[in-house]
Write a protein that holds these residues in place. Structure first.
Motif, PDB file in Angstrom:
ATOM      1  N   GLN A 235       1.084   6.553  -6.964  1.00 50.79           N
ATOM      2  CA  GLN A 235      -0.135   7.323  -7.271  1.00 50.79           C
ATOM      3  C   GLN A 235       0.100   8.829  -7.273  1.00 50.79           C
ATOM      4  OE1 GLN A 235      -2.670   5.548  -4.281  1.00 50.79           O
ATOM      5  NE2 GLN A 235      -3.855   4.433  -5.817  1.00 50.79           N
ATOM      6  N   LYS A 236       1.255   9.268  -6.777  1.00 51.57           N
ATOM      7  CA  LYS A 236       1.564  10.698  -6.837  1.00 51.57           C
ATOM      8  C   LYS A 236       1.665  11.172  -8.284  1.00 51.57           C
ATOM      9  CE  LYS A 236       3.792  10.689  -2.331  1.00 51.57           C
ATOM     10  NZ  LYS A 236       5.073  10.500  -1.623  1.00 51.57           N
TER      11      LYS A 236
ATOM     12  N   GLY B 101       0.907   4.058  -2.918  1.00 54.70           N
ATOM     13  CA  GLY B 101       0.721   5.478  -2.600  1.00 54.70           C
ATOM     14  C   GLY B 101       1.790   6.351  -3.240  1.00 54.70           C
ATOM     15  N   CYS B 102       3.038   5.856  -3.244  1.00 51.46           N
ATOM     16  CA  CYS B 102       4.127   6.601  -3.887  1.00 51.46           C
ATOM     17  C   CYS B 102       3.893   6.724  -5.393  1.00 51.46           C
ATOM     18  CB  CYS B 102       5.463   5.901  -3.647  1.00 51.46           C
ATOM     19  SG  CYS B 102       6.007   5.911  -1.920  1.00 51.46           S
TER      20      CYS B 102
ATOM     21  N   GLN C 183      -5.080   2.202  -9.461  1.00 56.55           N
ATOM     22  CA  GLN C 183      -5.718   1.804  -8.196  1.00 56.55           C
ATOM     23  C   GLN C 183      -5.002   0.626  -7.542  1.00 56.55           C
ATOM     24  OE1 GLN C 183      -8.211   3.749  -6.982  1.00 56.55           O
ATOM     25  NE2 GLN C 183      -7.671   4.906  -8.829  1.00 56.55           N
TER      26      GLN C 183
ATOM     27  N   GLU D  14       0.834  -1.209   0.000  1.00 56.78           N
ATOM     28  CA  GLU D  14       0.000   0.000   0.000  1.00 56.78           C
ATOM     29  C   GLU D  14       0.864   1.252   0.000  1.00 56.78           C
ATOM     30  OE1 GLU D  14      -2.463  -0.750   3.385  1.00 56.78           O
ATOM     31  OE2 GLU D  14      -3.720  -2.191   2.298  1.00 56.78           O
ATOM     32  N   TYR D  15       1.980   1.191   0.721  1.00 56.52           N
ATOM     33  CA  TYR D  15       2.910   2.328   0.737  1.00 56.52           C
ATOM     34  C   TYR D  15       3.474   2.564  -0.672  1.00 56.52           C
ATOM     35  CZ  TYR D  15       6.895   5.299   1.821  1.00 56.52           C
ATOM     36  OH  TYR D  15       7.794   6.345   1.849  1.00 56.52           O
TER      37      TYR D  15
END
Length: 386
Positions: A237-238, A234-235, A243, A230-231
């Motif tokens: 997705q910047k 998240g990186c 998804q 998930e981390y």
């Protein structure tokens, strides 16, 4: 076994055979596609021809009584009060499923149930998912809830996530519920789109090796691996509109991996993306009868799980290494969540006996544990059997 179970059921609960129903849910083995079900990837599991059996009978009150031939613990609850209790141990799995039915508005009554499983406990062949989906089938049948199998699969996963606190993906419950004899399931865990692929292994056998190193999934680093992914997501997705990690192919990952600012989450993401590509290639190989390529992809999957995802451990690595040495082994890898449990190998039929003997002997010499081996057939999913 069913006859013995009926006999034991009547001994424990009394009464006659009238109203008794029989049920079965298989275990599962994942042939390739590990730790990507929660990353939006493809998996390729099949149901086994062994699993969990149950005999159940409705009651006139709201009491539910659980017993199993596998453990001494028996538990009695009122269907109006379903709560997680540590002392209730294994029965928290069926209790969680019952809670999901109640949360959907189904009115449940009391029943007596006796379970028996021949899936080695803690082996990574989905004894918990088998028990959950089996309970869903029982409740659905006894109380005429009219839920379809995919809905029961979702409820079983939710029960494990929310009631038992194990953040598992949906693959295990899906394979247990939707299995089909002599077929594996190509499953997109994001959309639940699935296809059955004929698993025709002429001249070859699926051999499962149990390291006998037990792994408690809830206590393992499973949830930690999930948060690392998930981390990494998240990186990414910047800058990327994705998804799930498995929306990337390897070229896309290589071009963007610099966005993941920590090495360990970057490694986890690399495994997820590469493993998803391996699954697609593996299915193509099977469809064209190319067992050799399928085996090489299994081997590569294990290496990735060992080096990038770090979920194998000395027992699994040792058993796989010994499997790789055997003439007639087409491919071998860990299967399941890891940290112990089982390996799955494709072995030439005429080599199965020597495979079991040699791998078992060398594994015991190196590790000091006596492994167990099962030559598996591919069976049907969960259902009412009588």
């Amino acid at each position: 076994m069913q006859g013995q179970m009926v006999e034991k059921f009547l001994k424990i609960y009394g009464g006659s055979e009238e109203g008794l129903k029989k049920y079965f849910a298989p275990g599962r083995v994942n042939l390739i596609g590990e730790h990507i079900d929660y990353n939006g990837g493809y998996v390729f599991p099949c149901a086994l021809d062994f699993g969990t059996y149950a005999v159940a009978r409705k009651r006139e009150d709201k009491v539910v009584r659980f017993a199993t031939l596998n453990f001494d613990l028996r538990v009695e609850i009122n269907v109006d009060v379903i709560e997680y209790e540590e002392a209730h141990d294994w029965t928290n799995y069926p209790k969680g499923v019952m809670k999901m039915f109640k949360d959907k508005g189904h009115v449940l009554g009391g029943f007596d149930v006796l379970y028996y499983g021949n899936i080695p406990n803690g082996s990574g062949l989905s004894s918990s998912a088998s028990l959950e989906v089996l309970t869903a089938v029982i409740v659905n049948d006894l109380f005429d809830c009219k839920e379809d199998m995919i809905e029961m699969v979702k409820m079983s996963q939710k029960a494990e996530n929310t009631f038992n606190g194990v953040n598992c993906g949906i693959m295990d419950q899906f394979a247990v519920g939707m299995g089909k004899k002599d077929h594996a399931i190509l499953l997109d865990c994001d959309t639940l789109a699935y296809d059955y692929a004929p698993l025709v292994l002429d001249g070859y056998k699926i051999v499962i090796g149990n390291t006998k190193k037990r792994r408690g999934l809830a206590d393992s680093k499973y949830n930690e691996r999930r948060s690392e992914c998930e981390y990494a997501l998240g990186c990414l997705q910047k800058e990327l509109d994705i998804q799930h990690l498995c929306e990337l192919d390897m070229a896309g990952f290589e071009a963007n991996k610099h966005l993941i600012d920590r090495e360990i989450p970057r490694n986890r993401a690399e495994h997820a993306v590469a493993e998803n590509e391996r699954v697609k290639k593996a299915v193509e190989a099977l469809n064209t009868g190319d067992i050799a390529t399928f085996g090489k992809l299994m081997d590569a999957s294990h290496v990735s799980l060992r080096d990038l995802y770090e979920v194998t451990g000395v027992e699994l690595d040792t058993m796989v290494e010994e499997a790789w040495k055997i003439d007639g082994t087409v491919g071998a890898r860990m299967t399941g969540a890891g940290f112990g449990g089982c390996i799955v190998s494709i072995v030439r039929e005429d080599c199965v006996e020597s495979f079991i003997e040699e791998v078992g002997k060398r594994y015991e010499e190196r590790i000091g544990l006596k492994g167990e081996f099962y030559v598996a057939s591919v069976g049907d999913g969960a259902g009412v059997i009588g």
